[in-house]
Design an enzyme around this catalytic site. Structure first.
Site, mmCIF file in Angstrom:
data_model
loop_
_atom_site.group_PDB
_atom_site.id
_atom_site.type_symbol
_atom_site.label_atom_id
_atom_site.label_comp_id
_atom_site.label_asym_id
_atom_site.label_seq_id
_atom_site.Cartn_x
_atom_site.Cartn_y
_atom_site.Cartn_z
ATOM 1 N N LYS A 88 2.313 21.327 -0.911
ATOM 2 C CA LYS A 88 1.586 20.224 -0.310
ATOM 3 C C LYS A 88 1.323 20.608 1.148
ATOM 4 C CE LYS A 88 2.000 15.172 0.332
ATOM 5 N NZ LYS A 88 2.835 13.986 0.039
ATOM 6 N N SER A 135 0.562 10.149 -2.173
ATOM 7 C CA SER A 135 -0.202 11.089 -1.396
ATOM 8 C C SER A 135 -0.182 12.527 -1.913
ATOM 9 C CB SER A 135 0.318 11.080 0.042
ATOM 10 O OG SER A 135 1.653 11.560 0.084
ATOM 11 N N SER A 140 5.102 8.838 -3.188
ATOM 12 C CA SER A 140 4.054 9.850 -3.111
ATOM 13 C C SER A 140 4.231 11.059 -4.024
ATOM 14 C CB SER A 140 3.899 10.344 -1.667
ATOM 15 O OG SER A 140 3.159 9.397 -0.926
#
Ligand SMILES: [Mg+2]
Ligand SMILES: [Zn+2]
Lengths: 488, 478, 94
Positions: free
Chosen positions: A78, A153, A177
């Site tokens: 990420k 996210s 997330s």
């Protein structure tokens, strides 16, 4: 040989048996990625050359007889984890050109295990969002239905896994997330106990809630990743001295006698009937195998979202003050004096959702509001943790839906912050308490969208959650489904 | 009219702790390095970097707390003070707010009239220093050097107990001496290791406190005194003309000797303090406190009383000699097995005088304690006279060297050979028949003349006691 | 939540807030705080505020200066403007 369809365990086996090299595996995935990136937008940065170099290094280690189970396995991070020499953007204009001079501890640990980094994954800007629509680099699309969001996210991580672009990814989970996009994309993700995975080098959103975790196709693969990711880090004061664990070794236990709590509060109004049906079926699965199903109460969990939207923005407003256009990050052309430099750079560098949360945070911490909002929310947070403590005195794990609905359409909630915030209604309490939770696929809607369920555990029950998830996945097909267009 | 005003002063002192590394990262704290070379992701506030607390900073705060008899909070909290400034990398300063490491304590100061006053210390908390903005080298721009960012500070906040500029100076000096005694700071005021802000207000005695002004940037004892005196005049004038004092931050301008408003910077501040979620509560274990307690040096007040008892010194001497740890150490080395009062006089008059003249502190002073001690010893064993001793001391100060080498090289050894002294005396008597006759006729005042002549003839080396008795004998025996 | 409050927190946050955005932002914040109202009604008397999920103490680091670490050139490489090893900003007025 469809290398992209294999999970970490079988890829590791193939590498060990020399059926293919790490470089071949990497090249295969890079080629696929090049074809699919445009429609999904899962990556912010692809590091093909670096990946090939790391794959060659892994092959050399394999040739020397090194058999670390993650050696030569590709992954992507990420884009919230700092990577030395490769830009770390947090999907923000603010950091569009930022190249960290150091590696996050998570990145370093997985590299040391021999994993090959394919690139950096798209996300909501600064991890603020539940749909991946707040990214400066554009939204990520859900591989199961390109008109829908992948969740957020960690949306790039979930979408890339679902599309079989890679077998492993990192994510971070501040209010859901990892779990919410895992549920929307039909993959498995663990939000570990707070303090088990180092936060050093992970761009902070809300420090007391943020926790990095693994995302993969199965609980067993997540366990392998956790073996490498978890561990005490002297560079992170909030890292737990007993963070390390042997997650893979904990797999293989039975379900009989397991006490599973089902919280009423997670099955009320607002829960999509198809999601409810799939989660109920999972409960039946466990009951049929000798688990005891008990009802538990988490009365304060209904306040989790509001508590979170005081505490997380408060921490964020302060964490994001360092983005001031002085030492790194976006600097506006309009900067006739210092005040303008700050105000203009931060306005231009941050997107609307990030700005909104900074404003909320400044408000709840400001003179006259601190006690009414911030302190109050800290008290309710304590009550939420207390609910879990009481529940875990009676049960081993708590089971419920990960999200109230399956993946929603792009644009559906992007103009209504509150409705977006409610997408995390079942995931947030876990972060407030700091306990671990695993999201894993448990079915599909009639339209073919994945449904996720969530297993929550007491502090340091990460191993137990992975073992229970693994036991479920040994007998269910959901996690092995891939979207038609992408699975081939 | 104006005599009816009473000034109320409280001081906030920022003391840089002399740790090797910064408070939340491992960067060195050394002063004077090339800009931004003592920086890292943590003290630059790079994304993802996290703080970890330096244990030496904690121990030094504990030492201070013990020294002022303060309550040490077994559990203290680090908080963020949020504000934007280019020398503040993270947009917040890590400090302590609600629960500081050091709670209420006190410091006793000696006033000019010889009485003692107890000054309350509200709290002392750990925090990180900011960097520096440099304006000289650039046009319309400032350069930011973050070498100092993250240096550990102990902020010591006094109660508003001080009632005159001289009390404030006495308190600050005492505090300065204390942190150097404890070896928790180098106390270097020029380099900013010891900085003071003063809260000053006026009131009619017995009335509640008036509105205060906070004066920043006081980096010498003299500036503190001047700033307070200026501020007292300024506030008195406003109040006596029926005006109101504005609560504000003021900057002391050392060149003009006045304070001026900094209203622009302070405008509408709201620091939004909250517990730093990157740091956990700081717990002080009893073993840690005990370990620090055992390692504490003898503190100034205890030492002062010991000096009076052990060396029989008057209160004033003991006070002067224990005001600084280095001076007291120096004195004790000099006085060992010697007459303590003579040693005290030498240290207070000759040594302090010479240090003052040269503008030097003990560590840089060229005469080591051992050498001064030897000098006094040579005086005590009559190798040299007191007058010669002072000459040698001056040579030691200006040229260095050792006492014995100087005595030998310059032939300063005292003449104690009776026959040699008698020879000189006889010569003087022979050369001054007129004075001799007058003395013998009863003009005893002339004795001093003869002593002077003999000493002069011996180039100051004749033992004065011997000269006295031998001369008296010779003059009387005709 | 009104215009003045929003302007004030935007100032504290050092973020420009264009006039045309104020009504929208004000309304969105008001909505969020309406969501928070129910939480504010939860009885919490005597409840110790929870700052952190871990019941741990702050760890301490030995006072040893680092020897390695990123060089200044690497640390300044991201600076929008730097010269002679310094970060540059518009003149800071005291
Ligand atoms: Mg302070
Ligand atoms: Zn540093």
């Amino acid at each position: 040989m469809d290398l992209h369809l294999q999970d970490i365990h079988s890829l590791a086996e193939g590498l060990r048996r020399r059926e293919f090299s790490a470089l071949e595996l990497t090249d295969t995935l890079l080629a696929r990625l090049a074809n699919r990136q445009q429609e999904l937008n899962a990556f912010v940065t692809v590091t093909a050359d670096l990946a090939r170099q790391q794959a060659r290094d892994a092959d050399a280690r394999l040739a020397r007889g090194d058999h670390h189970p993650l050696l030569g396995i590709p992954l992507a991070h990420k884009d919230i984890f700092c990577t030395r020499g490769v830009r770390t953007t947090c999907a923000s204009r603010m950091l569009a050109d930022f190249v960290a001079p150091y590696d996050a501890t998570v990145v370093q640990r997985l590299r040391q295990a021999g994993m090959v980094m394919l690139g950096k994954l798209n996300m909501d800007e600064f991890a603020m969002g539940s749909s991946n629509e707040t990214s400066h680099f554009g939204p990520v699309r859900n591989p199961w239905d390109l008109s829908r969001v992948p969740g957020g996210s960690s949306g790039g991580s979930a979408a890339a896994l679902a599309a079989r672009l890679l077998p492993a990814a990192t994510g971070t989970d501040t209010g859901g997330s990892i779990r919410q996009p895992a549920a929307f994309c039909g993959v498995t993700g663990l939000k570990p106990t707070y303090g088990r995975v180092s936060r050093y080098g992970m761009v902070a959103f809300a420090s007391s809630l943020d926790q990095a975790g693994p995302m993969a196709r199965s609980a067993a693969d997540c366990a392998l990743l956790m073996d490498a990711m978890a561990g005490h880090d002297p560079l992170d004061s909030t890292s737990h001295p007993k963070a390390a664990g042997n997650f893979s070794a904990a797999l293989g236990r039975g379900i009989a006698g397991l006490r599973i709590g089902v919280p009423e509060e997670f099955f009320g109004e607002g829960l999509d009937p198809e999601v409810a049906t799939a989660v109920q079926a999972a409960i039946q699965f466990f009951a049929a195998r000798g688990a005891r199903i008990l009802s538990v109460h988490l009365p304060h969990s209904v306040h989790a979202v509001s508590t979170y939207y005081v505490l997380a923005p408060a921490e964020a407003s302060s964490n994001l003050s360092r983005f001031d256009g002085v030492r790194f990050g976006h600097r506006s052309e309009q900067r006739s004096d210092l005040m303008e430099l700050y105000c203009q750079s931060r306005y231009e560098g941050f997107g609307p959702e990030v700005r909104r949360r900074i404003l909320i945070g400044s408000y709840v911490l400001s003179a006259g509001y601190y006690d009414a909002y911030y302190r109050k929310a800290q008290q309710v947070r304590a009550l939420i943790r207390e609910d879990f403590r009481r529940a875990f005195a009676e049960v081993d794990v708590i089971l419920g839906p990960t999200t109230p609905t399956p993946a929603f359409a792009l644009g559906d909630k992007s103009t209504d912050p509150v409705s977006m915030y409610l997408a995390d209604i079942y995931t947030i309490a876990v972060n407030l308490a700091g306990i671990p939770a695993l999201s894993l696929p448990c079915g599909f809607t009639a339209q073919g969208l994945p449904i996720g369920m969530q297993l929550m555990g007491d502090y340091f029950a990460d191993e137990l959650l992975l073992a229970v998830g693994d036991a479920y996945q040994r007998e269910t097909p959901w996690h092995q489904q891939s979207p038609k267009e992408f699975g081939l | 009219m104006s005599t009816e005003w009473e000034v109320v002063i409280g001081l906030e002192v920022h003391v840089q702790l002399n740790t090797q590394s910064k408070i939340f990262c491992a960067c060195p704290t050394a002063f004077g390095a090339e800009p931004n070379t003592h920086t890292c992701p943590v003290c630059l506030g790079l994304p993802g970097a996290l703080p970890v607390l330096n244990e030496a900073a904690v121990d030094k705060a504990i030492a201070f707390g013990l020294a002022i008899n303060a309550q040490l909070h077994r559990q203290s909290i680090f908080a963020r003070k949020n504000y934007f400034y280019p020398d503040l990398p993270k947009g917040y300063q890590i400090s302590q707010y609600e629960i500081p490491i050091v709670g209420k304590g006190h410091l006793d100061i000696l006033l000019t009239d010889g009485s003692e006053k107890r000054v309350g210390i509200t709290r002392a908390h750990l925090e990180e220093d900011a960097g520096k903005s440099l304006h000289e080298a650039f046009v319309a721009q400032s350069g930011i050097d973050l070498n100092r960012a993250g240096t550990p500070l102990l902020e010591i906040v006094s109660e508003p107990d001080l009632r005159s500029a001289s009390e404030a100076v006495a308190y600050l000096k005492k505090l300065h001496a204390l942190v150097r005694y404890l070896d928790i700071s180098d106390g270097n005021m020029q380099e900013g290791s010891f900085r003071c802000d003063a809260n000053v207000s006026l009131r009619r005695p017995g009335e509640p406190f008036g509105t205060r002004a906070e004066i920043k940037n006081l980096n010498s004892f003299r500036f503190l005194e001047k700033a307070i005196l200026f501020e007292m005049d300024r506030q008195r004038e406003i109040l006596e003309n029926g005006g109101k004092i504005v609560q504000e931050t003021r900057l002391f301008d050392a060149n003009k000797g006045e304070t001026r408003s900094m209203r622009s910077k302070e405008e509408a501040n709201d620091y939004r303090y909250f517990p730093d979620p990157d740091l956990l509560p700081l717990h002080l274990a009893e073993e840690r406190i005990d370990r620090v307690r055992v390692s504490l040096p003898e503190l100034p007040d205890v030492r002062r009383i010991r000096f009076m008892e052990q060396y029989g010194l008057p209160a004033y001497d003991a006070q002067v000699l224990t005001a600084h740890r280095e001076l007291a150490d120096y004195y004790e080395q000099v006085a060992e097995n010697l007459d303590a009062k003579i040693a005290a006089n030498w240290v207070m008059v000759e040594l302090l005088g010479a240090m003052n003249k040269a503008g030097l502190e003990i560590p840089d002073f060229p005469v080591p304690a051992g050498e001064l001690r030897l000098l006094l010893q040579r005086m005590a064993d009559s190798t040299i006279s007191g007058k010669i001793a002072k000459e040698i001391f001056e040579i030691l100060c200006s040229e260095g060297g050792t006492v014995d080498a100087i005595i030998d090289a310059k032939g300063l050894r005292q003449i104690t050979d009776e026959r040699a002294i008698l020879a000189l005396i006889d010569e003087i008597i022979a050369n001054n028949p007129k004075q001799t006759a007058e003395y013998r006729a009863g003009k005893e005042k002339l004795f001093g003349f003869f002593v002077g002549q003999v000493m002069k003839a011996s180039h100051g080396k004749a033992n004065p006691d011997q000269v006295n008795s031998l001369l008296k004998n010779r003059l009387l025996s005709q | 939540m009104d215009k003045l409050v929003v302007e004030r927190i935007a100032y504290l946050s050092r973020m420009k807030l264009p006039a045309q955005e104020i009504p929208v932002v004000t309304e969105q914040l008001a909505q969020i705080f309406r969501l928070v109202e129910a939480m504010r009604a939860v009885p919490t008397e005597g409840v110790e505020p929870m700052a952190h999920p871990l019941d741990l103490q702050q760890p301490l680091r030995p006072d040893e200066p680092r020897t390695g670490g990123p060089q200044r050139a690497d640390l300044l490489a991201n600076a929008p403007e730097a010269q002679d090893g310094l970060f540059l900003v518009p003149r800071v007025i005291e």
